[in-house]
Motif scaffolding. Structure first.
Motif, short mmCIF file in Angstrom:
data_model
loop_
_atom_site.label_atom_id
_atom_site.label_comp_id
_atom_site.label_asym_id
_atom_site.label_seq_id
_atom_site.Cartn_x
_atom_site.Cartn_y
_atom_site.Cartn_z
N HIS A 64 0.79 -1.28 -0.09
CA HIS A 64 0.01 0.00 -0.01
C HIS A 64 0.82 1.34 -0.05
O HIS A 64 0.26 2.37 0.00
N ASP A 79 0.48 14.61 2.83
CA ASP A 79 -0.94 14.08 2.46
C ASP A 79 -0.92 12.58 2.67
O ASP A 79 0.33 11.96 1.91
N CYS A 80 -1.70 11.82 3.20
CA CYS A 80 -1.85 10.52 3.02
C CYS A 80 -1.57 9.69 1.73
O CYS A 80 -0.56 9.05 1.51
N VAL A 81 -2.52 10.27 0.70
CA VAL A 81 -2.45 9.72 -0.69
C VAL A 81 -1.20 9.94 -1.35
O VAL A 81 -0.94 9.65 -2.54
N ALA A 82 -0.56 10.91 -0.79
CA ALA A 82 0.96 11.17 -1.73
C ALA A 82 1.84 10.01 -1.61
O ALA A 82 2.67 9.97 -2.69
N HIS A 97 0.59 6.63 -0.05
CA HIS A 97 -0.17 5.52 -0.12
C HIS A 97 -1.08 5.26 -0.93
O HIS A 97 -1.70 6.18 -1.31
N LYS A 98 -0.98 4.27 -1.84
CA LYS A 98 -1.70 3.82 -2.98
C LYS A 98 -2.78 3.09 -2.85
O LYS A 98 -3.06 2.37 -1.66
N ARG A 143 11.91 10.33 -7.96
CA ARG A 143 11.21 11.60 -7.32
C ARG A 143 12.21 12.00 -6.44
O ARG A 143 12.32 13.30 -5.74
N PHE A 158 3.75 3.56 -2.13
CA PHE A 158 4.44 3.97 -3.27
C PHE A 158 5.47 4.93 -3.04
O PHE A 158 5.45 5.86 -2.32
N SER A 192 8.87 6.31 -5.21
CA SER A 192 9.72 6.53 -6.30
C SER A 192 11.18 7.17 -5.88
O SER A 192 11.32 7.94 -5.35
#
Lengths: 234, 169
Positions: free
Chosen positions: B110, B163-166, B168-169, B117, B112, B114
């Protein structure tokens, strides 16, 4: 900070379901079985809701593509006991699967039925495994999931523009459904930018929001001719 | 009566201790990582190699990548050390096999992450997260774990997104 929004022109939508297929492929949504479908357990982040009107010999059929509407006042986040769903600074309603305890309060609270519970662990045919998107997780059994406006694409777009040393433009970030729509019925962009195409579209007299009276302030705006507005509000 | 009670408590404690030791040995064996070649990071770094010399996708992909046998052979085709481990590389190459490097860092599904990045866009040094791996003369025998706290501490310090979704995918 941009406020991402979508405009769907219902007068252009042909109900072809290309957006549904694109979404399922992009976001690793498992195929449903007839048994699951019968129990209402099919997961479809964007769903084409058919609206039937009239009777033979003059029946009318209209289609309403419904992704998560990414409300500005989302009822789902107010009921989540574990902060697994929340509104992020860009206005997107995030869903953190690793936090979700599967209570399904958010599924019940969403007036647009945009949230889906994983009743079983997702499975794919062996041949399909290489087609899965590595940027999106495979959600486990027991968590709720929903459309994210292809948030992973936003992440990639931000990375790309940073490397190129420029500002993020509307065309840098487009969700899979909008990119695929063959009828050109879907638009996507920054609702805070007065010059963006979506902002212009929202000023159209054809524009309306789904179940507007609930005060959820969705960021998906629909366009249709005046006489049809009332039907969608029922 | 009282003596019996103490005896039972003693027995339970001993059994518990045995079970705990057995479990720990079992667990540590199951998590132990044995690399096919005892790779020496320190020697390679001292020899002037950069991390991206072997982890070739670190600058442009999400994963840093592990070297292919052919890449090792560009230097090790002829003997450059007296270490017998070096022969193993040539044996793999002769058999046209890839060296089965074992993963030491495995991110949960869960998350991500990179490398591009962090390394290319944000210009972070490898040691920011991988600390002293470049100075180790033995490959790690246990999986290396990263905690969300260490990610968050750096993200807050560098004013990166929390931010969580930055992530967590």
């Amino acid at each position: 900070m941009p406020k991402w929004g979508m405009v769907i022109d219902l007068d252009k939508c042909t109900g072809c379901q290309a957006c549904v297929v694109a979404c399922k492929t992009e976001n690793n949504i498992p195929f449903s079985t007839p048994e699951q479908a019968e129990m209402g357990r099919t997961i479809s982040w964007i769903e084409i809701i058919p609206i039937m009107e009239g009777e033979y010999p003059r029946p009318k059929l209209r289609y309403l593509p419904r992704p998560c509407l990414q409300c500005d006042h989302p009822p789902c986040i107010k009921v989540c006991p574990v902060y697994a769903t929340y509104r992020n600074p860009e206005g997107l309603v995030g869903q953190v699967y690793s936090r979700c305890i599967g209570c399904r309060y958010c599924t019940a609270a969403c007036p647009y039925t945009a949230k889906y519970f994983n009743w079983s662990a997702p499975t794919w045919a062996k041949e399909f495994e290489p087609c899965l998107n590595p940027d999106v997780s495979k959600r486990p059994k027991g968590v709720v999931e929903k459309c994210t406006f292809c948030h992973h694409r936003l992440q990639k777009a931000k990375e790309k523009v940073k490397a190129e040393g420029r500002e993020l433009k509307d065309e840098d970030y487009v969700p899979a459904c909008v990119q695929t729509c063959p009828a050109g019925a879907m638009y996507f962009g920054d609702l805070d930018n007065p010059n963006s195409k979506v902002t212009q579209q929202t000023k159209s007299p054809r524009a309306f929001r789904l179940l507007e009276e609930l005060g959820t302030e969705p960021k998906v705006i629909y366009l249709t001719e005046g006489e049809w507005h009332g039907a969608y509000r029922k | 009566m009282q003596a019996n009670k103490f005896r039972i408590i003693g027995l339970v404690l001993v059994a518990g201790l045995l079970a705990f030791t057995w479990l720990r040995i079992g667990l540590s064996k199951s998590t132990e990582i044995r690399q096919p070649i005892r790779f020496n990071h320190k020697k390679h770094v001292q020899g002037g190699l950069e991390c991206s010399g072997c982890h070739q996708t670190v600058k442009d992909q999400a994963t840093a990548g592990r070297p292919e046998t052919s890449l090792c052979m560009t230097c090790h085709e002829a003997s450059v050390t007296k270490n017998p481990e070096e022969n193993l590389i040539r044996e793999y190459a002769q058999r046209h096999e890839e060296i089965p490097w074992q993963r030491v860092i495995k991110l949960p599904d869960h998350v991500f992450f990179s490398h591009r990045r962090h390394v290319s866009t944000e210009k972070l040094d490898c040691t920011s997260c991988h600390e002293a791996i470049g100075q180790s003369s033995e490959p790690p025998s246990r999986p290396i774990k990263f905690s969300m706290d260490s990610c968050l501490a750096c993200h807050q310090k560098m004013k990166a997104s929390v931010d969580c979704v930055a992530c967590h995918k």
